[in-house]
Structure formats: structure tokens, C-alpha cells
Design a protein around this motif. Structure first.
Motif, PDB file in Angstrom:
ATOM      1  N   PRO A 207       9.743  -6.248   3.637  1.00  0.00           N
ATOM      2  CA  PRO A 207       9.347  -5.180   4.565  1.00  0.00           C
ATOM      3  C   PRO A 207      10.529  -4.332   5.047  1.00  0.00           C
ATOM      4  CG  PRO A 207       8.221  -7.210   5.135  1.00  0.00           C
ATOM      5  CD  PRO A 207       9.259  -7.554   4.095  1.00  0.00           C
ATOM      6  N   GLU A 208      11.693  -4.951   5.200  1.00  0.00           N
ATOM      7  CA  GLU A 208      12.879  -4.202   5.610  1.00  0.00           C
ATOM      8  C   GLU A 208      13.314  -3.237   4.511  1.00  0.00           C
ATOM      9  OE1 GLU A 208      15.986  -6.753   7.464  1.00  0.00           O
ATOM     10  OE2 GLU A 208      14.457  -8.323   7.235  1.00  0.00           O
ATOM     11  N   VAL A 209      13.234  -3.683   3.272  1.00  0.00           N
ATOM     12  CA  VAL A 209      13.596  -2.830   2.143  1.00  0.00           C
ATOM     13  C   VAL A 209      12.618  -1.659   2.058  1.00  0.00           C
ATOM     14  CG1 VAL A 209      13.868  -2.715  -0.366  1.00  0.00           C
ATOM     15  CG2 VAL A 209      14.672  -4.742   0.888  1.00  0.00           C
ATOM     16  N   ILE A 210      11.343  -1.940   2.266  1.00  0.00           N
ATOM     17  CA  ILE A 210      10.327  -0.883   2.239  1.00  0.00           C
ATOM     18  C   ILE A 210      10.625   0.147   3.327  1.00  0.00           C
ATOM     19  CG2 ILE A 210       7.886  -0.382   2.671  1.00  0.00           C
ATOM     20  CD1 ILE A 210       7.293  -3.111   1.273  1.00  0.00           C
ATOM     21  N   ALA A 211      10.966  -0.309   4.519  1.00  0.00           N
ATOM     22  CA  ALA A 211      11.284   0.608   5.624  1.00  0.00           C
ATOM     23  C   ALA A 211      12.466   1.504   5.263  1.00  0.00           C
ATOM     24  CB  ALA A 211      11.563  -0.180   6.900  1.00  0.00           C
ATOM     25  N   ILE A 212      13.488   0.932   4.642  1.00  0.00           N
ATOM     26  CA  ILE A 212      14.649   1.715   4.221  1.00  0.00           C
ATOM     27  C   ILE A 212      14.241   2.759   3.182  1.00  0.00           C
ATOM     28  CG2 ILE A 212      16.840   1.605   2.942  1.00  0.00           C
ATOM     29  CD1 ILE A 212      17.245  -1.187   4.306  1.00  0.00           C
ATOM     30  N   MET A 213      13.419   2.345   2.216  1.00  0.00           N
ATOM     31  CA  MET A 213      12.961   3.279   1.182  1.00  0.00           C
ATOM     32  C   MET A 213      12.161   4.423   1.798  1.00  0.00           C
ATOM     33  SD  MET A 213      12.021   0.642  -1.887  1.00  0.00           S
ATOM     34  CE  MET A 213      11.637   1.922  -3.078  1.00  0.00           C
ATOM     35  N   LYS A 214      11.298   4.104   2.754  1.00  0.00           N
ATOM     36  CA  LYS A 214      10.522   5.147   3.433  1.00  0.00           C
ATOM     37  C   LYS A 214      11.445   6.105   4.166  1.00  0.00           C
ATOM     38  CE  LYS A 214       6.201   2.610   4.047  1.00  0.00           C
ATOM     39  NZ  LYS A 214       5.277   1.981   5.010  1.00  0.00           N
ATOM     40  N   ASP A 215      12.456   5.567   4.857  1.00  0.00           N
ATOM     41  CA  ASP A 215      13.406   6.398   5.603  1.00  0.00           C
ATOM     42  C   ASP A 215      14.131   7.392   4.699  1.00  0.00           C
ATOM     43  OD1 ASP A 215      12.752   5.124   7.968  1.00  0.00           O
ATOM     44  OD2 ASP A 215      14.564   3.864   8.017  1.00  0.00           O
ATOM     45  N   HIS A 216      14.303   7.037   3.434  1.00  0.00           N
ATOM     46  CA  HIS A 216      15.037   7.871   2.494  1.00  0.00           C
ATOM     47  C   HIS A 216      14.123   8.626   1.531  1.00  0.00           C
ATOM     48  CE1 HIS A 216      19.079   6.582   3.644  1.00  0.00           C
ATOM     49  NE2 HIS A 216      18.484   5.438   3.953  1.00  0.00           N
ATOM     50  N   GLY A 217      12.816   8.615   1.814  1.00  0.00           N
ATOM     51  CA  GLY A 217      11.869   9.371   0.996  1.00  0.00           C
ATOM     52  C   GLY A 217      11.609   8.796  -0.376  1.00  0.00           C
ATOM     53  N   HIS A 218      11.810   7.491  -0.535  1.00  0.00           N
ATOM     54  CA  HIS A 218      11.586   6.846  -1.831  1.00  0.00           C
ATOM     55  C   HIS A 218      10.392   5.907  -1.802  1.00  0.00           C
ATOM     56  CE1 HIS A 218      15.194   8.379  -3.735  1.00  0.00           C
ATOM     57  NE2 HIS A 218      15.799   8.181  -2.590  1.00  0.00           N
ATOM     58  N   TRP A 219       9.378   6.284  -1.061  1.00  0.00           N
ATOM     59  CA  TRP A 219       8.184   5.448  -0.973  1.00  0.00           C
ATOM     60  C   TRP A 219       6.979   6.355  -1.085  1.00  0.00           C
ATOM     61  CZ3 TRP A 219       7.678   0.396  -1.326  1.00  0.00           C
ATOM     62  CH2 TRP A 219       6.443  -0.179  -1.045  1.00  0.00           C
ATOM     63  N   GLY A 220       5.985   5.905  -1.799  1.00  0.00           N
ATOM     64  CA  GLY A 220       4.768   6.695  -1.942  1.00  0.00           C
ATOM     65  C   GLY A 220       4.722   7.358  -3.300  1.00  0.00           C
ATOM     66  N   PHE A 221       3.771   8.234  -3.444  1.00  0.00           N
ATOM     67  CA  PHE A 221       3.523   8.852  -4.737  1.00  0.00           C
ATOM     68  C   PHE A 221       4.342  10.118  -4.903  1.00  0.00           C
ATOM     69  CE2 PHE A 221      -0.180   6.315  -3.703  1.00  0.00           C
ATOM     70  CZ  PHE A 221      -0.249   5.539  -4.837  1.00  0.00           C
ATOM     71  N   SER A 222       4.895  10.303  -6.083  1.00  0.00           N
ATOM     72  CA  SER A 222       5.705  11.482  -6.361  1.00  0.00           C
ATOM     73  C   SER A 222       4.903  12.450  -7.209  1.00  0.00           C
ATOM     74  CB  SER A 222       6.979  11.084  -7.110  1.00  0.00           C
ATOM     75  OG  SER A 222       6.671  10.730  -8.435  1.00  0.00           O
TER      76      SER A 222
ATOM     77  N   VAL B 294      13.424  -5.908  -6.014  1.00  0.00           N
ATOM     78  CA  VAL B 294      13.065  -6.747  -4.881  1.00  0.00           C
ATOM     79  C   VAL B 294      11.655  -7.267  -5.099  1.00  0.00           C
ATOM     80  CG1 VAL B 294      12.683  -6.817  -2.391  1.00  0.00           C
ATOM     81  CG2 VAL B 294      14.519  -5.408  -3.324  1.00  0.00           C
ATOM     82  N   ASN B 295      11.512  -8.568  -5.119  1.00  0.00           N
ATOM     83  CA  ASN B 295      10.197  -9.189  -5.241  1.00  0.00           C
ATOM     84  C   ASN B 295       9.461  -8.989  -3.921  1.00  0.00           C
ATOM     85  OD1 ASN B 295       8.003 -10.988  -5.339  1.00  0.00           O
ATOM     86  ND2 ASN B 295       9.109 -12.338  -6.731  1.00  0.00           N
ATOM     87  N   THR B 296       8.222  -8.528  -3.983  1.00  0.00           N
ATOM     88  CA  THR B 296       7.469  -8.274  -2.753  1.00  0.00           C
ATOM     89  C   THR B 296       7.161  -9.546  -1.980  1.00  0.00           C
ATOM     90  OG1 THR B 296       5.385  -8.299  -3.984  1.00  0.00           O
ATOM     91  CG2 THR B 296       6.441  -6.150  -3.627  1.00  0.00           C
ATOM     92  N   ASP B 297       7.359 -10.697  -2.583  1.00  0.00           N
ATOM     93  CA  ASP B 297       7.135 -11.971  -1.889  1.00  0.00           C
ATOM     94  C   ASP B 297       8.318 -12.385  -1.019  1.00  0.00           C
ATOM     95  OD1 ASP B 297       4.664 -12.202  -3.039  1.00  0.00           O
ATOM     96  OD2 ASP B 297       5.301 -13.545  -4.644  1.00  0.00           O
ATOM     97  N   GLU B 298       9.439 -11.695  -1.150  1.00  0.00           N
ATOM     98  CA  GLU B 298      10.618 -12.055  -0.366  1.00  0.00           C
ATOM     99  C   GLU B 298      10.408 -11.703   1.105  1.00  0.00           C
ATOM    100  OE1 GLU B 298      13.027 -13.789  -1.374  1.00  0.00           O
ATOM    101  OE2 GLU B 298      12.858 -13.640  -3.552  1.00  0.00           O
ATOM    102  N   PRO B 299      10.921 -12.532   2.021  1.00  0.00           N
ATOM    103  CA  PRO B 299      10.708 -12.270   3.446  1.00  0.00           C
ATOM    104  C   PRO B 299      11.354 -10.978   3.937  1.00  0.00           C
ATOM    105  CG  PRO B 299      12.240 -14.099   3.128  1.00  0.00           C
ATOM    106  CD  PRO B 299      11.686 -13.755   1.777  1.00  0.00           C
ATOM    107  N   TYR B 300      12.367 -10.490   3.236  1.00  0.00           N
ATOM    108  CA  TYR B 300      13.048  -9.259   3.639  1.00  0.00           C
ATOM    109  C   TYR B 300      12.437  -8.005   3.003  1.00  0.00           C
ATOM    110  CZ  TYR B 300      15.315 -10.437  -0.766  1.00  0.00           C
ATOM    111  OH  TYR B 300      15.549 -10.774  -2.065  1.00  0.00           O
TER     112      TYR B 300
ATOM    113  N   LEU C   2       0.834  -1.186   0.000  1.00  0.00           N
ATOM    114  CA  LEU C   2       0.000   0.000   0.000  1.00  0.00           C
ATOM    115  C   LEU C   2       0.875   1.243   0.000  1.00  0.00           C
ATOM    116  CD1 LEU C   2      -2.927   1.005   0.151  1.00  0.00           C
ATOM    117  CD2 LEU C   2      -2.673   1.063   2.623  1.00  0.00           C
ATOM    118  N   GLY C   3       0.621   2.140  -0.889  1.00  0.00           N
ATOM    119  CA  GLY C   3       1.399   3.367  -0.974  1.00  0.00           C
ATOM    120  C   GLY C   3       2.565   3.291  -1.934  1.00  0.00           C
ATOM    121  N   MET C   4       2.779   2.132  -2.538  1.00  0.00           N
ATOM    122  CA  MET C   4       3.887   1.997  -3.476  1.00  0.00           C
ATOM    123  C   MET C   4       3.444   2.483  -4.851  1.00  0.00           C
ATOM    124  SD  MET C   4       6.118  -1.355  -4.570  1.00  0.00           S
ATOM    125  CE  MET C   4       4.870  -2.148  -5.574  1.00  0.00           C
TER     126      MET C   4
END
Length: 101
Positions: A64-79, A56-62, A5-7
Motif C-alpha cells: 500500500p505504501e508503494v501504491i501511494a508513492i506511485m499515485k503521488d507521482h502519477g504512475h497509477w491508473g489507466f494510461s 512489488v508483490n501485492t501480497d507484501e505488507p508494504y 483497484l485502478g492498477m
């Protein structure tokens, strides 16, 4: 599947193995022509013609960690980037949304 959600769907990724497996010579030639055309357009605009991405395939167990990193760096959500085109899948067909260009 990881919650996405939000990607923003900014990229189209095609697995090379799928190209080899599902496309015949004519299809591969057409895909190559289309990719060349995009590369030329980017070059004419002064952009890097061919970027390199991590996928990164969204089915990979890691994922959510990649998503968190992207959010931390402002690379998540709509531009608000007017150069980005969004797309969706309808009946197994990639549909690009209308945009001014």
C-alpha cells in the motif's frame, strides 16, 4: 492481497525461478526467442532494448505504501499510451487484448 483497484496491468512478470522449474529446454528456448524479438522491436523503434524494473508483490505488507508513492507521482491508473497492451488471464492462459499496431 492489497487492493489493486485502478492498477493497469502493463507488465508481464515471470519469476526466473519459475522458468527454471516449470519450463523444459524447448520452452526456455522459445521464451528466449520471444524476448529477443521484443528487444529487437524496441531497438528498431529507438527505445531502450532492455529496461530494468522494480517489482512489488501485492501480497507484501508494504505494497500500500508503494501504491501511494506511485499515485503521488502519477504512475497509477489507466494510461492513454497507445503503445501499451493490456492482458488478462483466462483459464490459466495469458490473453492479449486486440489492439491496432
Amino acid at each position: 492481497m492489497t487492493e489493486i483497484l485502478g492498477m493497469e496491468m502493463k507488465f508481464t512478470v515471470i519469476k526466473n525461478e519459475d522458468v527454471d522449474k516449470y519450463l523444459d529446454d524447448r520452452d526456455r528456448s522459445e521464451l528466449s526467442r520471444i524476448l529477443w524479438k521484443i528487444e529487437q522491436g524496441r531497438y528498431e523503434e529507438g527505445k531502450d532494448a532492455a529496461n530494468t524494473y522494480l517489482v512489488v508483490n501485492t501480497d507484501e505488507p508494504y505494497a500500500p505504501e508503494v501504491i501511494a508513492i506511485m499515485k503521488d507521482h502519477g504512475h497509477w491508473g489507466f494510461s492513454e499510451d497507445p503503445n501499451q497492451v493490456t492482458a488478462q488471464i483466462e483459464n490459466d492462459t495469458l490473453v492479449l487484448n486486440d489492439h491496432e499496431g
